[in-house]
Design an enzyme around this catalytic site. Structure first.
Site, PDB file in Angstrom:
ATOM      1  N   ASP A  16     -18.079  26.984 -59.970  1.00 22.86           N
ATOM      2  CA  ASP A  16     -19.409  26.296 -59.510  1.00 22.86           C
ATOM      3  C   ASP A  16     -21.064  27.131 -60.949  1.00 22.86           C
ATOM      4  OD1 ASP A  16     -21.493  25.896 -57.713  1.00 22.86           O
ATOM      5  OD2 ASP A  16     -21.062  27.639 -56.692  1.00 22.86           O
ATOM      6  N   ASN A  64     -19.984  17.724 -51.509  1.00 22.13           N
ATOM      7  CA  ASN A  64     -20.652  17.474 -52.174  1.00 22.13           C
ATOM      8  C   ASN A  64     -20.365  16.172 -53.093  1.00 22.13           C
ATOM      9  OD1 ASN A  64     -18.465  19.298 -54.750  1.00 22.13           O
ATOM     10  ND2 ASN A  64     -20.269  19.609 -54.442  1.00 22.13           N
TER      11      ASN A  64
HETATM   12  C1  IPE Z   1     -18.187  24.245 -54.442  1.00 18.56           C
HETATM   13  O1  IPE Z   1     -19.215  24.356 -54.795  1.00 18.56           O
HETATM   14  C2  IPE Z   1     -17.009  23.311 -54.623  1.00 18.56           C
HETATM   15  C3  IPE Z   1     -16.702  22.637 -55.994  1.00 18.56           C
HETATM   16  C4  IPE Z   1     -17.218  24.259 -57.137  1.00 18.56           C
HETATM   17  C5  IPE Z   1     -16.744  21.788 -56.645  1.00 18.56           C
HETATM   18  P1  IPE Z   1     -20.617  23.770 -54.199  1.00 18.56           P
HETATM   19  O2  IPE Z   1     -21.644  24.274 -55.301  1.00 18.56           O
HETATM   20  O3  IPE Z   1     -20.477  22.805 -53.641  1.00 18.56           O
HETATM   21  O4  IPE Z   1     -20.853  25.106 -52.903  1.00 18.56           O
HETATM   22  P2  IPE Z   1     -21.666  25.791 -52.443  1.00 18.56           P
HETATM   23  O5  IPE Z   1     -22.469  24.601 -51.607  1.00 18.56           O
HETATM   24  O6  IPE Z   1     -22.563  26.466 -53.330  1.00 18.56           O
HETATM   25  O7  IPE Z   1     -21.059  26.553 -50.792  1.00 18.56           O
HETATM   26  C1  IPE Z   2     -20.167  23.100 -59.242  1.00 17.62           C
HETATM   27  O1  IPE Z   2     -21.298  22.988 -59.972  1.00 17.62           O
HETATM   28  C2  IPE Z   2     -19.909  21.655 -59.878  1.00 17.62           C
HETATM   29  C3  IPE Z   2     -19.982  21.085 -58.390  1.00 17.62           C
HETATM   30  C4  IPE Z   2     -20.191  21.457 -57.693  1.00 17.62           C
HETATM   31  C5  IPE Z   2     -18.706  19.596 -58.673  1.00 17.62           C
HETATM   32  P1  IPE Z   2     -23.071  22.717 -59.123  1.00 17.62           P
HETATM   33  O2  IPE Z   2     -22.928  21.117 -59.707  1.00 17.62           O
HETATM   34  O3  IPE Z   2     -22.605  23.148 -57.813  1.00 17.62           O
HETATM   35  O4  IPE Z   2     -23.644  23.764 -59.642  1.00 17.62           O
HETATM   36  P2  IPE Z   2     -24.796  24.839 -59.407  1.00 17.62           P
HETATM   37  O5  IPE Z   2     -24.352  25.397 -57.868  1.00 17.62           O
HETATM   38  O6  IPE Z   2     -25.983  23.136 -58.811  1.00 17.62           O
HETATM   39  O7  IPE Z   2     -25.329  25.740 -60.413  1.00 17.62           O
HETATM   40 MG    MG Z   3     -22.819  25.417 -56.690  1.00 20.46          MG
END
Ligand code: IPE
Ligand code: IPE
Ligand code: MG
Length: 229
Positions: A16, A64
């Site tokens: 993340d 996602n």
């Molecule tokens: C968790 O990250 C999913 C992945 C890293 C693939 P998210 O960014 O989607 O999680 P939340 O929404 O902050 O819980």
């Molecule tokens: C995690 O990074 C990767 C995926 C969930 C695909 P994010 O896209 O959630 O990155 P932040 O949390 O917005 O920084």
């Molecule tokens: Mg995220």
């Protein structure tokens, strides 16, 4: 090879912080995802070097999947890129790939690439990189429950676990989440019953070998009691 209890056999990685990493650089989110993919490729090698047997990378959650089409298309392109070229480097070192999640809603060509990636993997690999794509623990558990109901039989743990996407893979010993949030976000909720959890504020593209080793080192100092004395 003797397995070292100080080294986790299976590490789950919640990757993340890509979006925030890009934002800090005044760049589009896709730039962060690209950097995240590069970081993940390095970490897979590092994991294999450390003697870790399975690394499960949370690539895309079921939640996602509701992100804007443009961001998803960028992520699919990164997955396409990995499975057309990088995966071969993994094979060369005798490592395998596996994919877990509901793949049926992914673009057809991506589904085919993922299938090829699994099929082309060397047999008896000592390291497996597991991609969780359109993965959600609730979907996984509900799917297993429905399969069990169809069978009309009561199941024991082993039978139930054989219906999960992770069938044949040991439970994660260590789950690492980068990016500062302290939650599982629907990742391996059944399998994580006794996983050690490690949270770091480091944004995923900055999570390098040194940070990975720090997490494994902390794991090696934890006392795992599994409810016993
Ligand atoms: C968790 O990250 C999913 C992945 C890293 C693939 P998210 O960014 O989607 O999680 P939340 O929404 O902050 O819980
Ligand atoms: C995690 O990074 C990767 C995926 C969930 C695909 P994010 O896209 O959630 O990155 P932040 O949390 O917005 O920084
Ligand atoms: Mg995220």
């Amino acid at each position: 090879m003797e397995s070292n209890p100080k080294i986790p056999a299976h590490v789950g990685l919640i990757m993340d912080g890509n979006g925030r990493w890009a934002k800090k650089r005044l760049m589009p989110r896709s730039f962060g995802h690209k950097a995240g993919m590069n970081a993940m490729i390095e970490l897979a090698d590092d994991a294999a070097d450390m003697g870790i047997k399975y690394l499960t990378v949370y690539t895309l959650s079921t939640e996602n999947f509701a992100r804007p089409a443009e961001e998803l298309e960028g992520l699919f392109n990164l997955i396409r890129g990995y499975f057309t070229s990088n995966v071969k480097k993994l094979y060369k070192r005798g490592a395998a790939v596996k994919v877990i999640g509901d793949l049926s809603v992914l673009p057809q060509d991506v589904q085919a690439l993922l299938q090829d990636g699994e099929n082309g993997s060397p047999k008896g690999a000592s390291f497996t990189l597991v991609f969780a794509i359109n993965y959600g623990a609730r979907t996984e558990i509900l799917r297993a429950v429905n399969k069990a109901a169809e069978s009309g039989k009561k199941l024991d743990f082993a039978q139930f676990e054989s219906l999960l996407y992770t069938s044949g893979i040991p439970d994660p010993d260590l789950i690492i989440r980068t990016g500062g949030e302290k939650r599982l976000s629907n990742f391996l909720m059944y399998q994580a019953a006794y996983a050690e959890l490690y949270f770091t504020d480091v944004l995923f593209p900055d999570f390098d070998k040194k940070e990975f080793e720090k997490a494994v080192e902390e794991y090696s100092r934890r006392e795992r009691r599994f409810g016993k004395l």
